[in-house]
Enzyme design. Structure first.
Site, short mmCIF file in Angstrom:
data_model
loop_
_atom_site.label_atom_id
_atom_site.label_comp_id
_atom_site.label_asym_id
_atom_site.label_seq_id
_atom_site.Cartn_x
_atom_site.Cartn_y
_atom_site.Cartn_z
N HIS A 31 0.84 -1.21 0.00
CA HIS A 31 0.00 0.00 0.00
C HIS A 31 0.87 1.26 0.00
O HIS A 31 0.69 2.15 -0.84
CB HIS A 31 -0.93 -0.02 1.22
CG HIS A 31 -1.84 1.16 1.32
ND1 HIS A 31 -3.15 1.13 0.91
CD2 HIS A 31 -1.63 2.42 1.77
CE1 HIS A 31 -3.70 2.31 1.10
NE2 HIS A 31 -2.80 3.12 1.63
N GLU A 32 1.83 1.31 0.91
CA GLU A 32 2.66 2.51 1.00
C GLU A 32 3.57 2.64 -0.22
O GLU A 32 3.89 3.76 -0.63
CB GLU A 32 3.48 2.49 2.29
CG GLU A 32 2.65 2.47 3.58
CD GLU A 32 1.58 3.56 3.65
OE1 GLU A 32 1.76 4.63 3.04
OE2 GLU A 32 0.54 3.33 4.31
N HIS A 46 1.70 4.66 -2.74
CA HIS A 46 1.83 6.11 -2.50
C HIS A 46 3.21 6.60 -2.93
O HIS A 46 3.36 7.63 -3.59
CB HIS A 46 1.64 6.41 -1.01
CG HIS A 46 0.22 6.33 -0.54
ND1 HIS A 46 -0.77 7.15 -1.04
CD2 HIS A 46 -0.37 5.56 0.41
CE1 HIS A 46 -1.92 6.87 -0.40
NE2 HIS A 46 -1.70 5.91 0.46
N GLU A 76 -4.67 7.87 -3.06
CA GLU A 76 -5.17 6.61 -2.51
C GLU A 76 -5.49 5.61 -3.64
O GLU A 76 -5.42 4.40 -3.43
CB GLU A 76 -6.40 6.87 -1.63
CG GLU A 76 -6.76 5.74 -0.70
CD GLU A 76 -5.74 5.46 0.42
OE1 GLU A 76 -4.78 6.26 0.57
OE2 GLU A 76 -5.89 4.46 1.11
ZN ZN Z 1 -3.15 5.20 1.81
#
Ligand code: ZN
Length: 399
Positions: free
Chosen positions: A164-165, A168, A194
């Site tokens: 997830h990170e 980003h 996101e």
């Molecule tokens: Zn996030």
């Protein structure tokens, strides 16, 4: 925005964050409501200053997702809610997914997380991975760092929060170098940001194809697993369970968490809901949507840091990210036939290149929705996300 108002918001939210941490520890919502009331009052004053007589909630939302209104989000969520609730009911009525159990040493988790971060394009020459209580990414341009967390009984938490990170961080690292250190040189909105983290984590890394590859790497790192093979592992990765905590929610329940928060915070900021009625409103809605009863404030409205630090208007960007990710995923799959074969060999690079060229390299060049529509060639819609969720969970749960 009057200078003394800005200063007062900075002062009070700083105080409120400390008091929130204490109140959450001590389950003392009543003791926290006065300072939360101050935060709400200040942000409403800010909204009035910014909106010029317009909608107060829209003025705050604009700080996170420029160009979108609360009414548009309410209509979007109204369209999403029935299909998500119906799918949730069907999944909850099916045989539950197996759980991954066992002991997974920290050093091996971190080694596998770094291997996957690299596979997902994270450039460690311009970043680094550390540990933190709550995973996050920070920085831009040539210094984009991420954190992860390790629980030796739950390797999926470490692996998927890392991915997830990396989503980003990949967005920030892949912005056109010519935009570096200019106003265009960062992600355009919280929602688009996101969308990148979600599509890396969910549509790509939680796909059954990628799970099949990951299953093999898990066995290499940890030995035989408690699940019986790649199919069971994919079901474990995509387990659905009603839980109190937003940050631990699966792909279905996550959006229900956000819809609850959006409706309550919008009513609060617009003056349609009193702060004193908020806990009851939260708990009633939670019981209706999740089928379980909130017993303590830390399971309910004290769980998130957002409201205590004044981030009203932020929550809907998480579900917007899911909607945008759904749009991007549908377009990407149409452009990249055979992608599952790549993912099944642990190689998401064609999908990453598509996202880099279509979205990430452009940074803040276009407004948020235009950014997504430029990449997909279609108007933003909730339909691709809902279609994807229904197809994936139907297959995994034999619906
Ligand atoms: Zn996030």
């Amino acid at each position: 925005m009057p200078g003394d108002l800005a200063a007062e918001i900075a002062r009070v939210t700083s105080v409120a964050q400390g008091k929130w941490a204490q109140a959450r520890r001590e389950e003392d919502l009543a003791g926290f409501l006065p300072v939360l009331g101050q935060v709400v009052d200040l942000r409403r004053q800010e909204a009035q200053a910014l909106s010029g007589g317009g909608d107060a909630y829209d003025a705050l939302l604009d700080g996170y997702e420029p160009g979108l209104t609360g009414a548009e989000i309410a209509a979007l969520f109204d369209r999403m809610r029935p299909r998500i609730r119906a799918l949730r009911e069907a999944v909850m009525g099916a045989a539950p997914a197996p759980r991954l159990t066992g002991h997974f040493p920290k050093a091996r988790q971190l080694a596998l997380a770094e291997e996957i971060a690299r596979a997902f394009g994270y450039d460690l020459d311009r970043g680094r991975i550390d540990e933190a209580v709550h995973p996050f990414s920070s920085g831009s341009f040539n210094d984009v760092r991420i954190t992860t967390r390790v629980d030796e009984t739950d390797p999926l938490g470490c692996l998927y929060s890392t991915i997830h990170e990396v989503g980003h961080a990949g967005y920030e690292q892949n912005i056109d170098q010519a935009y570096g250190l200019t106003a265009l040189g960062q992600g355009v909105s919280m929602g688009v940001h996101e969308s990148q983290s979600r599509i890396y984590e969910n549509q790509l890394a939680r796909s059954p194809a990628f799970c099949a590859w990951l299953y093999g790497r898990m066995v290499d790192h940890f030995g035989p697993l408690s699940v019986s093979g790649p199919e069971d592992f994919a079901r474990a990765v995509n387990g659905v369970a009603a839980g109190y905590i937003r940050t631990e929610a699966d792909e279905l329940h996550y959006n229900l968490h956000i819809m609850l928060r959006f409706d309550l915070e919008r009513a609060l900021i617009r003056g349609d809901l009193a702060l004193a009625e908020m806990e009851a409103a939260w708990n009633d809605r939670f019981a209706a949507d999740f089928g379980i009863t909130v017993a303590r404030p830390s399971q309910g409205m004290l769980q998130d840091v957002h409201w205590p630090v004044g981030l009203f208007g932020y929550f809907p960007t998480y579900s917007l990210g899911n909607v945008y990710a759904g749009c991007l995923h549908a377009a990407l799959r149409a452009d990249l036939p055979g992608l599952d074969d790549d993912l099944a060999s642990g190689d998401p690079s064609r999908a990453l290149a598509w996202l880099r060229d279509g979205v990430q390299t452009h940074g803040g060049l276009r407004p948020p929705r235009d950014t997504i529509e430029h990449a997909t060639g279609s108007p933003v819609s909730e339909a691709p996300l809902l279609d994807y969720l229904e197809a994936k969970y139907s297959a995994l749960y034999g619906l």
